[in-house]
Design a protein around this motif. Sequence first.
Motif, PDB file in Angstrom:
ATOM      1  N   TYR A  55      -4.305   0.318  -1.657  1.00 12.87           N
ATOM      2  CA  TYR A  55      -4.379  -1.144  -1.583  1.00 12.87           C
ATOM      3  C   TYR A  55      -5.484  -1.704  -2.475  1.00 12.87           C
ATOM      4  N   ASP A  59     -10.361  -4.613  -0.185  1.00 13.13           N
ATOM      5  CA  ASP A  59      -9.366  -5.593   0.261  1.00 13.13           C
ATOM      6  C   ASP A  59     -10.049  -6.624   1.162  1.00 13.13           C
ATOM      7  N   TYR A 315       0.156  -5.064   6.173  1.00 16.58           N
ATOM      8  CA  TYR A 315       1.011  -5.000   4.984  1.00 16.58           C
ATOM      9  C   TYR A 315       2.419  -4.517   5.331  1.00 16.58           C
ATOM     10  N   TRP A 316       2.575  -3.848   6.470  1.00 11.43           N
ATOM     11  CA  TRP A 316       3.845  -3.197   6.816  1.00 11.43           C
ATOM     12  C   TRP A 316       4.606  -3.898   7.925  1.00 11.43           C
ATOM     13  N   GLN A 320       8.155  -6.767   2.597  1.00  9.78           N
ATOM     14  CA  GLN A 320       7.801  -7.369   1.317  1.00  9.78           C
ATOM     15  C   GLN A 320       7.063  -6.393   0.406  1.00  9.78           C
ATOM     16  N   LEU A 321       6.141  -5.616   0.958  1.00  8.74           N
ATOM     17  CA  LEU A 321       5.392  -4.672   0.131  1.00  8.74           C
ATOM     18  C   LEU A 321       6.330  -3.622  -0.455  1.00  8.74           C
ATOM     19  N   ASP A 324       8.045  -5.109  -3.345  1.00  6.32           N
ATOM     20  CA  ASP A 324       7.133  -5.251  -4.480  1.00  6.32           C
ATOM     21  C   ASP A 324       6.918  -3.909  -5.188  1.00  6.32           C
ATOM     22  N   VAL A 325       6.738  -2.844  -4.396  1.00  4.73           N
ATOM     23  CA  VAL A 325       6.544  -1.523  -4.989  1.00  4.73           C
ATOM     24  C   VAL A 325       7.789  -1.107  -5.767  1.00  4.73           C
ATOM     25  N   ASN A 398      -0.352  -2.663  -4.462  1.00  2.44           N
ATOM     26  CA  ASN A 398      -0.283  -4.123  -4.377  1.00  2.44           C
ATOM     27  C   ASN A 398      -0.847  -4.803  -5.620  1.00  2.44           C
ATOM     28  N   ASP A 400      -1.014  -6.800  -9.017  1.00  5.11           N
ATOM     29  CA  ASP A 400      -0.111  -7.843  -9.488  1.00  5.11           C
ATOM     30  C   ASP A 400       0.550  -7.397 -10.788  1.00  5.11           C
TER      31      ASP A 400
END
Length: 425
Positions: A55, A59, A315-316, A320-321, A324-325, A398, A400
Amino acid sequence: MSQTDMNIFESLESEVRSYCRNFPTVFTKAKGHKLWDENGKEYIDFFSGAGALNYGHNDPKMKDKLIEYIQDDGITHSLDKATSAKGEFIKKFNDVILKPRNLEYKMMFPGPTGTNAVESALKLARKVTGRTDIISFTKGFHGMTIGSLSVTGNASKRKGAGVPLSHSVTMPYDNFMNDEQNTLDYLERYLEDSGSGVDIPAAMIVETVQGEGGINVARFEWLKQLDDICKRHDILLIVDDIQAGVGRTGTFFSFEKAGIKPDIVCLSKSLSGYGLPFAIALFRPELDVWNPGEHNGTFRGNNHAFVTASAALDYWKDDQLEKDVRNKSEITHEFLNNLVEKYPELKGTVRGRGLMVGVACEEPEYASKVISEAFERGLIMETSGMDDEVFKLFPAINIDEEALKAGLNIIEESVKSVVKEPVTN
């Protein structure tokens, strides 16, 4: 701020240090996907603490939770006593990770590193089955303590044990020989033939993607067959998800898409979410045959890690994560495939799954030269493989998209620079 004298490290720190030789500067600050050194130079981090910082650095949500906990005089050290921080993590991990995946596991907190989790898994498998041997796989890496080294394939790391490593048998990983031969047919022949000299083991231990071994990927079909072999021969299956887990391959556990449910799972590295030492061994409830204190450790109650790990689980809470990955993985794989085509001098092969990826070079020196050039240009990444022949990309999962592409551009510039000069042996 005064500059740190590099001679301090040269003169007083052991020769065993390694990563600092590839990244010869003094780092002072880290945030997200970036690091800064004493000179103010900024680096994009495609190393991520060898997979311990999925992460990224510091964070903000995890940091806020940790600072609040410390300022409220929350318990730091507790051995295995019950604490509110541990209770929150256990409940949240069960609710957010295990239940949605239809996984029923007991949680064991050994010492706080990956090799501790592996040691506990090996001991438990032997205790449950009453058998001695463990089957591991070529090019696997499971840790640096004696039990973990016994199931590790790397010759130089095994040599460091200084004693014979026994009670383990090495079998070929998927595609170790060639693309045509199914290595599990070979393995099962050894199990079934009474003249093979290989006894039925207590367990088999495997990485679904081998990180240190060179980003070698086991096919899902191979993993399913391995699981089936273990079930038919009453062998426990241990998945070492210490580096490949916690979202690195696109799902929280790296084995999810294979449709298997290992008997034991080892987690560490990015589990705390913040780079704090933390490890767990997960196992089926019926395997929980430990006597109290039979496996322990002074620092198995790292409450600061419980706090940040609980925050990381946010995050889980949705998918969505993972999406994204998946998107960033497609960008990365497309880039690398184009790179090896554009620069045939590399004789490169793209390996990996999710954001656990790399390029294997036929001439190993190319990989080392690429990471050196990348460091000079402001990108940190490492090599892996038996001959350090793979340059390995481990960006924060994560990160960008803009930062990801900036790092990829530095890799291309580094490759372009390297291939201009022939590699000399």
